[in-house]
Design a protein around this motif. Structure first.
Motif, PDB file in Angstrom:
ATOM      1  N   MET A 108       0.819  -1.208   0.000  1.00 37.71           N
ATOM      2  CA  MET A 108       0.000   0.000   0.000  1.00 37.71           C
ATOM      3  C   MET A 108       0.859   1.268   0.000  1.00 37.71           C
ATOM      4  O   MET A 108       0.420   2.314  -0.492  1.00 37.71           O
ATOM      5  CB  MET A 108      -0.947  -0.003   1.196  1.00 37.71           C
ATOM      6  N   LEU A 163      -6.096   9.131   6.730  1.00 36.07           N
ATOM      7  CA  LEU A 163      -6.026   7.676   6.540  1.00 36.07           C
ATOM      8  C   LEU A 163      -5.013   7.053   7.493  1.00 36.07           C
ATOM      9  O   LEU A 163      -5.261   5.990   8.089  1.00 36.07           O
ATOM     10  CB  LEU A 163      -5.648   7.357   5.094  1.00 36.07           C
ATOM     11  N   LEU A 164      -3.875   7.703   7.640  1.00 34.98           N
ATOM     12  CA  LEU A 164      -2.828   7.174   8.510  1.00 34.98           C
ATOM     13  C   LEU A 164      -3.278   7.162   9.970  1.00 34.98           C
ATOM     14  O   LEU A 164      -3.036   6.189  10.702  1.00 34.98           O
ATOM     15  CB  LEU A 164      -1.564   8.022   8.338  1.00 34.98           C
ATOM     16  N   ALA A 199      -6.365   6.976  11.035  1.00 34.08           N
ATOM     17  CA  ALA A 199      -7.363   5.918  11.178  1.00 34.08           C
ATOM     18  C   ALA A 199      -6.692   4.556  11.323  1.00 34.08           C
ATOM     19  O   ALA A 199      -7.117   3.710  12.129  1.00 34.08           O
ATOM     20  CB  ALA A 199      -8.308   5.927   9.974  1.00 34.08           C
ATOM     21  N   GLY A 200      -5.631   4.325  10.547  1.00 33.54           N
ATOM     22  CA  GLY A 200      -4.913   3.055  10.636  1.00 33.54           C
ATOM     23  C   GLY A 200      -4.267   2.846  11.999  1.00 33.54           C
ATOM     24  O   GLY A 200      -4.315   1.736  12.563  1.00 33.54           O
ATOM     25  N   TRP A 245      -6.900   2.084  14.609  1.00 35.00           N
ATOM     26  CA  TRP A 245      -7.347   0.700  14.419  1.00 35.00           C
ATOM     27  C   TRP A 245      -6.333  -0.261  15.049  1.00 35.00           C
ATOM     28  O   TRP A 245      -6.699  -1.235  15.716  1.00 35.00           O
ATOM     29  CB  TRP A 245      -7.494   0.425  12.925  1.00 35.00           C
ATOM     30  N   GLY A 258      -6.675  -4.769   8.185  1.00 33.72           N
ATOM     31  CA  GLY A 258      -7.304  -3.483   7.903  1.00 33.72           C
ATOM     32  C   GLY A 258      -6.455  -2.316   8.350  1.00 33.72           C
ATOM     33  O   GLY A 258      -6.293  -1.317   7.634  1.00 33.72           O
ATOM     34  N   ALA A 259      -5.876  -2.427   9.541  1.00 39.92           N
ATOM     35  CA  ALA A 259      -4.997  -1.371  10.041  1.00 39.92           C
ATOM     36  C   ALA A 259      -3.776  -1.214   9.146  1.00 39.92           C
ATOM     37  O   ALA A 259      -3.362  -0.093   8.825  1.00 39.92           O
ATOM     38  CB  ALA A 259      -4.573  -1.692  11.474  1.00 39.92           C
ATOM     39  N   LEU A 291      -3.444  -1.894   5.950  1.00 38.27           N
ATOM     40  CA  LEU A 291      -3.785  -1.303   4.651  1.00 38.27           C
ATOM     41  C   LEU A 291      -3.906   0.217   4.753  1.00 38.27           C
ATOM     42  O   LEU A 291      -3.399   0.956   3.899  1.00 38.27           O
ATOM     43  CB  LEU A 291      -5.084  -1.914   4.124  1.00 38.27           C
ATOM     44  N   LEU A 292      -4.580   0.685   5.777  1.00 41.75           N
ATOM     45  CA  LEU A 292      -4.740   2.130   5.964  1.00 41.75           C
ATOM     46  C   LEU A 292      -3.403   2.805   6.260  1.00 41.75           C
ATOM     47  O   LEU A 292      -3.103   3.881   5.738  1.00 41.75           O
ATOM     48  CB  LEU A 292      -5.725   2.406   7.099  1.00 41.75           C
ATOM     49  N   ILE A 293      -2.591   2.183   7.111  1.00 37.33           N
ATOM     50  CA  ILE A 293      -1.282   2.752   7.443  1.00 37.33           C
ATOM     51  C   ILE A 293      -0.407   2.832   6.202  1.00 37.33           C
ATOM     52  O   ILE A 293       0.256   3.849   5.951  1.00 37.33           O
ATOM     53  CB  ILE A 293      -0.601   1.921   8.543  1.00 37.33           C
ATOM     54  N   GLY A 340      -1.656   5.522   3.702  1.00 32.23           N
ATOM     55  CA  GLY A 340      -1.451   6.835   4.301  1.00 32.23           C
ATOM     56  C   GLY A 340       0.004   7.258   4.264  1.00 32.23           C
ATOM     57  O   GLY A 340       0.319   8.420   3.965  1.00 32.23           O
TER      58      GLY A 340
END
Length: 471
Positions: A320, A347-348, A350-351, A354, A370-371, A373-375, A378
């Motif tokens: 990602m 986004l970062l 949120a990761g 999470w 999920g964490a 992917l967002l990290i 981001g």
């Protein structure tokens, strides 16, 4: 996405097509990120083999970061004054030699010495490589796209590093992660030596007072915070280290104000985009370095993963990062660089939140995925857009300075941020342990601060147009 070779290659003096030259320079970024990722995966094995405490293990990482951060600005200045090709080759030779020294280390102090050498080599070669990239691509459009490629290459290094780090550590031992950059560094140096002609530097002198005060400041701050993790924040060693660091950094600002040839002309901070990018890179550096220090330990100590499994589990983050780096120029064109950067930080954040709330205590889970992917996305979007914001409008003779500045900001944040979060996490863990919840929550707080400051710095900035940046 690719950057086409220039039809005017001959006019630039390049001996090979521009795209090939870009690839040669990108190899240097790739191998340094690759090695950093592999070392993170090998950290538990290094700690066990050399019988290091948690604080000593932190110091093996921070010794590299302190040297890297403290000398990056000088590295950028060297690139401008001596010529980026010459300084790149010198830095890469030093990095390769120091990597071999690390592989042969038999104790913590020897490994720390080698890591300092790696940091010095990286501090010289990375801003030189980025200065050469900016010399190849001169328009804002090309530079934004080039930074996307640069970020994607870094993401690829991270992707392959988290895989190879686990494989090599488990199969051949931690020493193998330091041998790996040696052939890659030699290839990179030969490619650049073959592709890029000798480039003259610009007249000027070196700001030794600035280089000394910034290096002492970063070193003292980092050592004071690392000491706090064992001795406590009120211990004399912690207080003295932090105090010396603050005084030295204040002296650095004073030295830059008085120097006729400063490492960082303070006038650059009149540009709001440069200030914003620098602040964000400090906080992103702190978050990124701390994450990849704590995450492999968390995966192995808490989740019970092997080094190989931990590396494989981190692949989504690296993938990602590449995706975010590739998308960053397009998103910047659509929304504007600042808005794209704000979105990346959201986004970062949120990761990280999470990750903090992840209830997993054994193995890998969909929550962890999920964490990750967002990290990853981001980080990819955030790093590329922050660098682009700082360097896209750089003038003649500024490429080494600004590339060194943003890279130094990232590494400064990494050195001080890791020391601070390690101190907090080790203190919260008690009895030599580590509180990973405290570590990850600290990372989330740093991203929230970066988002808040970037929004506040945007207010009243006339250089930030209402329409998206299309160049």
């Amino acid at each position: 996405m690719s950057i086409e070779a220039s039809p005017t290659t001959a006019a630039t003096g390049l001996r090979l097509p521009r795209g090939v030259t870009m690839a040669a320079l990108a190899v240097s970024m790739f191998l340094i990120i690759l090695d950093t990722s592999m070392v993170n995966l090998a950290s538990l094995s290094i700690r066990t083999s050399l019988d290091l405490s948690a604080a000593e293990l932190t110091l093996t990482v921070n010794s590299y970061l302190v040297a890297f951060a403290g000398l990056l600005l000088l590295g950028g200045r060297l690139a401008d004054v001596l010529g980026p090709r010459r300084t790149f080759l010198a830095g890469m030779i030093l990095y390769v030699a120091a990597s071999a020294f690390c592989a042969l280390a038999t104790s913590g102090p020897l490994l720390i010495t080698g890591r300092i050498g790696q940091g010095i080599g990286a501090a010289i070669s990375i801003p030189s490589a980025l200065a050469l990239v900016l010399a190849l691509y001169t328009t804002p459009t090309e530079r934004t796209r080039a930074m996307g490629i640069w970020g994607a290459v870094g993401g690829a290094g991270s992707l392959i590093g988290v895989f190879l780090g686990g494989v090599l550590t488990q199969a051949l031992g931690w020493q193998s992660v330091f041998w790996t950059p040696v052939p890659l560094g030699i290839v990179s140096a030969i490619m650049v030596w073959r592709a890029v002609p000798a480039m003259p530097g610009r007249p000027g002198r070196f700001d030794l007072a600035g280089a000394l005060t910034i290096t002492v400041g970063i070193s003292a701050l980092a050592l004071g915070m690392v000491s706090a993790s064992e001795a406590g924040w009120t211990a004399a060693s912690s207080i003295i280290g932090i105090a010396v660091g603050v005084v030295a950094l204040a002296a650095f600002v004073l030295a830059e104000h008085r120097s006729p040839h400063p490492l960082v002309p303070l006038a650059v901070f009149r540009r709001r985009p440069v200030v914003t990018a620098t602040v964000v890179m400090v906080l992103l550096g702190a978050t990124l370095t701390s994450l990849f220090f704590f995450l492999p330990l968390y995966q192995q100590d808490v989740l019970g993963m092997s080094a190989l499994t931990a590396g494989l589990a981190q692949i989504p983050i690296a993938v990602m990062i590449i995706v975010g780096s590739v998308l960053a120029p397009r998103l910047a064109k659509l929304l504007g660089v600042r808005s794209a950067l704000h979105g990346a930080l959201v986004l970062l954040l949120a990761g990280f939140l999470w990750l903090v709330l992840n209830p997993t205590t054994d193995g890998f889970s969909i929550n962890l995925l999920g964490a990750f992917l967002l990290i990853g996305i981001g980080l990819g979007l955030g790093l590329v857009n922050a660098i682009s914001m700082a360097v896209r409008d750089s003038g003649d003779g500024e490429s080494g300075l600004l590339s060194g500045l943003v890279n130094a900001a990232q590494q400064l944040g990494g050195a001080v941020g890791l020391a601070a979060l390690a101190g907090i996490a080790i203190a919260a863990g008690g009895d030599g342990g580590i509180s990973f919840t405290a570590a990850f929550l600290g990372g989330a707080a740093l991203i929230a601060l970066a988002l808040t400051l970037s929004v506040l710095l945007r207010i009243g900035d006339r250089s930030d147009p209402a329409t998206p940046y299309a160049g």
